[in-house]
Design a protein around this motif. Structure first.
Motif, PDB file in Angstrom:
ATOM      1  N   SER A 257       0.844  -1.193   0.000  1.00 26.96           N
ATOM      2  CA  SER A 257       0.000   0.000   0.000  1.00 26.96           C
ATOM      3  C   SER A 257       0.884   1.250   0.000  1.00 26.96           C
ATOM      4  CB  SER A 257      -0.885  -0.041   1.240  1.00 26.96           C
ATOM      5  OG  SER A 257      -1.493   1.198   1.442  1.00 26.96           O
ATOM      6  N   ILE A 258       0.715   2.101  -1.008  1.00 24.89           N
ATOM      7  CA  ILE A 258       1.473   3.352  -1.068  1.00 24.89           C
ATOM      8  C   ILE A 258       0.841   4.309  -0.061  1.00 24.89           C
ATOM      9  CG2 ILE A 258       2.243   5.281  -2.539  1.00 24.89           C
ATOM     10  CD1 ILE A 258       3.344   2.700  -3.710  1.00 24.89           C
TER      11      ILE A 258
ATOM     12  N   VAL B 171       3.452  10.014  -1.150  1.00 27.68           N
ATOM     13  CA  VAL B 171       4.381  10.334  -2.230  1.00 27.68           C
ATOM     14  C   VAL B 171       4.763  11.802  -2.059  1.00 27.68           C
ATOM     15  CG1 VAL B 171       4.711  10.500  -4.735  1.00 27.68           C
ATOM     16  CG2 VAL B 171       3.326   8.650  -3.781  1.00 27.68           C
TER      17      VAL B 171
ATOM     18  N   LYS C 166      -1.196   9.601  -2.768  1.00 26.26           N
ATOM     19  CA  LYS C 166      -1.123   8.141  -2.633  1.00 26.26           C
ATOM     20  C   LYS C 166      -0.574   7.472  -3.894  1.00 26.26           C
ATOM     21  CE  LYS C 166      -3.150   7.940   1.479  1.00 26.26           C
ATOM     22  NZ  LYS C 166      -2.332   7.705   2.667  1.00 26.26           N
ATOM     23  N   SER C 167      -0.148   8.279  -4.871  1.00 27.57           N
ATOM     24  CA  SER C 167       0.470   7.731  -6.084  1.00 27.57           C
ATOM     25  C   SER C 167       1.285   8.830  -6.751  1.00 27.57           C
ATOM     26  CB  SER C 167      -0.596   7.225  -7.060  1.00 27.57           C
ATOM     27  OG  SER C 167      -1.334   8.313  -7.594  1.00 27.57           O
ATOM     28  N   GLU C 168       2.201   8.423  -7.640  1.00 28.99           N
ATOM     29  CA  GLU C 168       3.000   9.399  -8.404  1.00 28.99           C
ATOM     30  C   GLU C 168       2.057  10.313  -9.173  1.00 28.99           C
ATOM     31  OE1 GLU C 168       6.411   7.643 -10.746  1.00 28.99           O
ATOM     32  OE2 GLU C 168       5.668   5.805  -9.827  1.00 28.99           O
ATOM     33  N   GLU C 169       1.062   9.690  -9.812  1.00 25.05           N
ATOM     34  CA  GLU C 169       0.094  10.389 -10.650  1.00 25.05           C
ATOM     35  C   GLU C 169      -0.653  11.462  -9.849  1.00 25.05           C
ATOM     36  OE1 GLU C 169      -3.826   9.064 -13.213  1.00 25.05           O
ATOM     37  OE2 GLU C 169      -2.480   7.489 -12.480  1.00 25.05           O
ATOM     38  N   GLN C 170      -1.084  11.092  -8.633  1.00 22.91           N
ATOM     39  CA  GLN C 170      -1.791  12.027  -7.754  1.00 22.91           C
ATOM     40  C   GLN C 170      -0.910  13.202  -7.354  1.00 22.91           C
ATOM     41  OE1 GLN C 170      -3.515  10.702  -4.054  1.00 22.91           O
ATOM     42  NE2 GLN C 170      -5.135   9.584  -5.089  1.00 22.91           N
TER      43      GLN C 170
ATOM     44  N   ILE D  22       8.919   7.888  -1.988  1.00 21.58           N
ATOM     45  CA  ILE D  22       7.654   7.170  -1.853  1.00 21.58           C
ATOM     46  C   ILE D  22       7.754   6.305  -0.599  1.00 21.58           C
ATOM     47  CG2 ILE D  22       6.089   5.463  -2.883  1.00 21.58           C
ATOM     48  CD1 ILE D  22       7.028   6.419  -5.636  1.00 21.58           C
TER      49      ILE D  22
ATOM     50  N   ALA E  81       5.827   3.339   1.490  1.00 27.69           N
ATOM     51  CA  ALA E  81       4.797   2.315   1.332  1.00 27.69           C
ATOM     52  C   ALA E  81       4.847   1.353   2.510  1.00 27.69           C
ATOM     53  CB  ALA E  81       5.028   1.547   0.036  1.00 27.69           C
TER      54      ALA E  81
ATOM     55  N   GLU F  46       6.919   4.056  -8.173  1.00 25.15           N
ATOM     56  CA  GLU F  46       6.100   2.997  -7.562  1.00 25.15           C
ATOM     57  C   GLU F  46       6.644   1.621  -7.931  1.00 25.15           C
ATOM     58  OE1 GLU F  46       1.772   3.636  -8.028  1.00 25.15           O
ATOM     59  OE2 GLU F  46       2.280   5.758  -8.212  1.00 25.15           O
TER      60      GLU F  46
END
Length: 187
Positions: free
Chosen positions: A9-10, A13, A70-74, A104, A106, A163
């Protein structure tokens, strides 16, 4: 192959960004009353977003640090949203932000217990001092990460910049623990 599949679970970030120009923080506080700015305590301004739920520190140099994604994209989306809101609010921002993922964090569960005492002796670049901290600290070279391992089979991985590196680090460590018979599975 390992007997179990780790659940990863990330958690956070962290991204840094710059718009390559100075920004007027006092002007931002006038236009956006929700921001937090206490220049006597900290030189940055805190710009919070509800979605993605993040906090972006903005400095007068035009540099930014975004946390909470919670993600690179976010994280990338959050920085772009903040810059867009600044522009819409009338803050002159001439450049698109240059964004870089810095770290990151996790958590993961390996689905079995870990023999930490033994792992401390067998795993290279590991430190385990249970009187000071209940986890084993393992420094992985490839991908370059630091993993905190707990007897429960849970772990925290930090230092990855992608990730995919998180998943690779957890997988590599899991394989190594299995190879060295350091996993305990209850049947």
């Amino acid at each position: 192959m390992p007997q179990t599949k780790p659940i990863v679970s990330i958690e956070n970030v962290v991204a840094s960004a710059t718009v390559n120009q100075t920004v007027n923080l006092n002007l931002i506080t006038q236009i956006f009353p929700d921001v937090e700015y206490h220049p006597d305590q900290f030189p940055g301004l805190v710009f919070r977003l509800k979605s993605p739920k993040t906090a972006t520190l903005i400095f007068s140099s035009g540099k930014m640090v975004c946390t909470g994604a919670k993600s690179e994209e976010q994280a990338i989306k959050a920085v772009r949203n903040v810059v867009q809101k600044l522009k819409k609010g009338g803050i002159p921002v001439e450049h698109e932000p240059q964004i870089e993922i810095q770290n990151i964090v996790a958590s993961a569960s390996l689905g079995g217990k870990i023999h930490l005492e033994l792992a401390a002796r067998v795993l290279p670049r590991s430190m385990y001092e249970p009187e000071q901290f209940p986890g084993l600290i393992h420094r992985m070279l490839d991908p370059k990460t630091v993993i905190l391992l707990f007897a429960s089979g849970k772990l925290v991985c930090t230092g990855a910049k992608k990730e995919s590196e998180v998943y690779r680090a957890v997988h590599n460590l899991h394989m190594l623990l299995e190879e060295k018979n350091l996993m305990i599975y209850e049947s």
